[in-house]
Design a protein around this motif. Structure first.
Motif, PDB file in Angstrom:
ATOM      1  N   CYS A 277       0.837  -1.211   0.000  1.00  0.00           N
ATOM      2  CA  CYS A 277       0.000   0.000   0.000  1.00  0.00           C
ATOM      3  C   CYS A 277       0.865   1.252   0.000  1.00  0.00           C
ATOM      4  CB  CYS A 277      -0.939  -0.003   1.202  1.00  0.00           C
ATOM      5  SG  CYS A 277      -2.224  -1.253   1.086  1.00  0.00           S
ATOM      6  N   GLN A 278       1.980   1.194   0.672  1.00  0.00           N
ATOM      7  CA  GLN A 278       2.876   2.345   0.674  1.00  0.00           C
ATOM      8  C   GLN A 278       3.420   2.594  -0.737  1.00  0.00           C
ATOM      9  OE1 GLN A 278       6.370   1.910   3.171  1.00  0.00           O
ATOM     10  NE2 GLN A 278       6.164   4.029   3.839  1.00  0.00           N
ATOM     11  N   HIS A 279       3.722   1.527  -1.449  1.00  0.00           N
ATOM     12  CA  HIS A 279       4.270   1.654  -2.796  1.00  0.00           C
ATOM     13  C   HIS A 279       3.225   2.165  -3.792  1.00  0.00           C
ATOM     14  CE1 HIS A 279       6.693   0.774  -6.328  1.00  0.00           C
ATOM     15  NE2 HIS A 279       5.644   0.135  -6.841  1.00  0.00           N
ATOM     16  N   PHE A 280       2.009   1.566  -3.757  1.00  0.00           N
ATOM     17  CA  PHE A 280       0.989   1.895  -4.745  1.00  0.00           C
ATOM     18  C   PHE A 280       0.065   3.031  -4.322  1.00  0.00           C
ATOM     19  CE2 PHE A 280       1.982  -2.472  -6.123  1.00  0.00           C
ATOM     20  CZ  PHE A 280       2.318  -2.192  -7.431  1.00  0.00           C
ATOM     21  N   GLY A 281       0.061   3.364  -3.055  1.00  0.00           N
ATOM     22  CA  GLY A 281      -0.750   4.480  -2.577  1.00  0.00           C
ATOM     23  C   GLY A 281      -2.238   4.252  -2.789  1.00  0.00           C
ATOM     24  N   ARG A 282      -2.933   5.313  -3.202  1.00  0.00           N
ATOM     25  CA  ARG A 282      -4.395   5.253  -3.353  1.00  0.00           C
ATOM     26  C   ARG A 282      -4.840   4.311  -4.463  1.00  0.00           C
ATOM     27  NH1 ARG A 282      -6.273  11.283  -3.856  1.00  0.00           N
ATOM     28  NH2 ARG A 282      -6.678  10.284  -5.823  1.00  0.00           N
ATOM     29  N   ARG A 283      -3.934   3.963  -5.391  1.00  0.00           N
ATOM     30  CA  ARG A 283      -4.315   3.074  -6.493  1.00  0.00           C
ATOM     31  C   ARG A 283      -4.804   1.717  -6.004  1.00  0.00           C
ATOM     32  NH1 ARG A 283       0.753   3.058 -10.270  1.00  0.00           N
ATOM     33  NH2 ARG A 283       1.760   3.325  -8.269  1.00  0.00           N
ATOM     34  N   VAL A 284      -4.412   1.330  -4.797  1.00  0.00           N
ATOM     35  CA  VAL A 284      -4.862   0.062  -4.232  1.00  0.00           C
ATOM     36  C   VAL A 284      -6.378   0.034  -4.127  1.00  0.00           C
ATOM     37  CG1 VAL A 284      -4.821  -1.349  -2.135  1.00  0.00           C
ATOM     38  CG2 VAL A 284      -2.720  -0.319  -2.982  1.00  0.00           C
ATOM     39  N   PHE A 285      -6.999   1.183  -3.922  1.00  0.00           N
ATOM     40  CA  PHE A 285      -8.436   1.257  -3.699  1.00  0.00           C
ATOM     41  C   PHE A 285      -9.239   1.586  -4.950  1.00  0.00           C
ATOM     42  CE2 PHE A 285      -6.272   2.245   0.275  1.00  0.00           C
ATOM     43  CZ  PHE A 285      -6.786   1.237   1.071  1.00  0.00           C
ATOM     44  N   PHE A 286      -8.568   1.784  -6.075  1.00  0.00           N
ATOM     45  CA  PHE A 286      -9.287   2.041  -7.328  1.00  0.00           C
ATOM     46  C   PHE A 286      -9.927   0.759  -7.827  1.00  0.00           C
ATOM     47  CE2 PHE A 286      -6.298   5.755  -8.688  1.00  0.00           C
ATOM     48  CZ  PHE A 286      -6.764   6.507  -7.628  1.00  0.00           C
ATOM     49  N   LEU A 287     -11.012   0.880  -8.563  1.00  0.00           N
ATOM     50  CA  LEU A 287     -11.712  -0.287  -9.097  1.00  0.00           C
ATOM     51  C   LEU A 287     -10.792  -1.145  -9.957  1.00  0.00           C
ATOM     52  CD1 LEU A 287     -14.368  -1.820  -9.333  1.00  0.00           C
ATOM     53  CD2 LEU A 287     -14.958  -0.359 -11.266  1.00  0.00           C
TER      54      LEU A 287
ATOM     55  N   SER B  56     -15.099  -6.922 -15.050  1.00  0.00           N
ATOM     56  CA  SER B  56     -16.543  -6.742 -15.230  1.00  0.00           C
ATOM     57  C   SER B  56     -17.197  -6.706 -13.851  1.00  0.00           C
ATOM     58  CB  SER B  56     -17.117  -7.874 -16.069  1.00  0.00           C
ATOM     59  OG  SER B  56     -16.932  -9.120 -15.431  1.00  0.00           O
ATOM     60  N   TRP B  57     -18.168  -5.843 -13.707  1.00  0.00           N
ATOM     61  CA  TRP B  57     -18.806  -5.640 -12.406  1.00  0.00           C
ATOM     62  C   TRP B  57     -20.305  -5.591 -12.634  1.00  0.00           C
ATOM     63  CZ3 TRP B  57     -16.531  -5.801  -7.794  1.00  0.00           C
ATOM     64  CH2 TRP B  57     -17.231  -5.354  -6.676  1.00  0.00           C
ATOM     65  N   ARG B  58     -21.021  -6.451 -11.941  1.00  0.00           N
ATOM     66  CA  ARG B  58     -22.464  -6.514 -12.102  1.00  0.00           C
ATOM     67  C   ARG B  58     -23.131  -6.161 -10.779  1.00  0.00           C
ATOM     68  NH1 ARG B  58     -26.437 -10.528 -11.325  1.00  0.00           N
ATOM     69  NH2 ARG B  58     -24.854 -11.895 -10.480  1.00  0.00           N
ATOM     70  N   ARG B  59     -24.045  -5.216 -10.812  1.00  0.00           N
ATOM     71  CA  ARG B  59     -24.806  -4.837  -9.622  1.00  0.00           C
ATOM     72  C   ARG B  59     -26.233  -5.327  -9.800  1.00  0.00           C
ATOM     73  NH1 ARG B  59     -22.657  -0.565  -6.260  1.00  0.00           N
ATOM     74  NH2 ARG B  59     -24.321  -1.273  -4.933  1.00  0.00           N
ATOM     75  N   ASP B  60     -26.738  -5.995  -8.794  1.00  0.00           N
ATOM     76  CA  ASP B  60     -28.113  -6.478  -8.800  1.00  0.00           C
ATOM     77  C   ASP B  60     -28.692  -6.159  -7.427  1.00  0.00           C
ATOM     78  OD1 ASP B  60     -30.495  -7.962  -8.634  1.00  0.00           O
ATOM     79  OD2 ASP B  60     -29.697  -9.537  -9.936  1.00  0.00           O
ATOM     80  N   ALA B  61     -29.562  -5.178  -7.379  1.00  0.00           N
ATOM     81  CA  ALA B  61     -30.106  -4.697  -6.101  1.00  0.00           C
ATOM     82  C   ALA B  61     -30.807  -5.809  -5.328  1.00  0.00           C
ATOM     83  CB  ALA B  61     -31.055  -3.531  -6.343  1.00  0.00           C
ATOM     84  N   GLU B  62     -31.532  -6.684  -6.014  1.00  0.00           N
ATOM     85  CA  GLU B  62     -32.249  -7.765  -5.329  1.00  0.00           C
ATOM     86  C   GLU B  62     -31.280  -8.751  -4.682  1.00  0.00           C
ATOM     87  OE1 GLU B  62     -35.180 -11.543  -6.263  1.00  0.00           O
ATOM     88  OE2 GLU B  62     -34.971  -9.971  -7.776  1.00  0.00           O
TER      89      GLU B  62
END
Length: 99
Positions: free
Chosen positions: A36-46, A55-61
């Motif tokens: 995390c120190q090396h990559f910084g905030r990029r660790v938390f990017f999608l 690919s990311w699928r959202r299904d509210a149900e």
């Protein structure tokens, strides 16, 4: 030290597996700290540090059933219901319901 004796390979030296597991956990902690120190905030990017699209699928149900403990998987359901009822879930349970 006790740790060095436990690694001696002799079969009469039992009971120090917990020390090895503890050292292993410390190594993982340090690895991710430096990662995390090396990559910084990029660790938390999608896309993560590698900038790899997923690919990311959202299904509210489906999400609602998961949050309410109605997935049909008994262990997942029990853990999510525990969280809803008590506001707490053990660390291992968090790993399980997230996977």
């Amino acid at each position: 030290t006790e740790f060095e004796r436990s690694k001696g390979g002799r079969k009469d030296q039992r009971g120090f597996e917990h020390v090895q597991k503890f050292i292993f956990q410390l190594c993982w902690r340090d690895y991710f700290h430096f990662y995390c120190q090396h990559f910084g905030r990029r660790v938390f990017f999608l896309t993560g540090p590698a900038k790899r699209a997923r690919s990311w699928r959202r299904d509210a149900e489906v999400e609602t059933r998961w949050k309410e403990g109605r997935t049909g998987v008994p262990l997942i359901d029990a853990l999510m219901r525990e969280l809803a009822a008590t506001g707490f879930m053990a660390n291992r349970g968090r790993y399980i319901v997230a996977s």
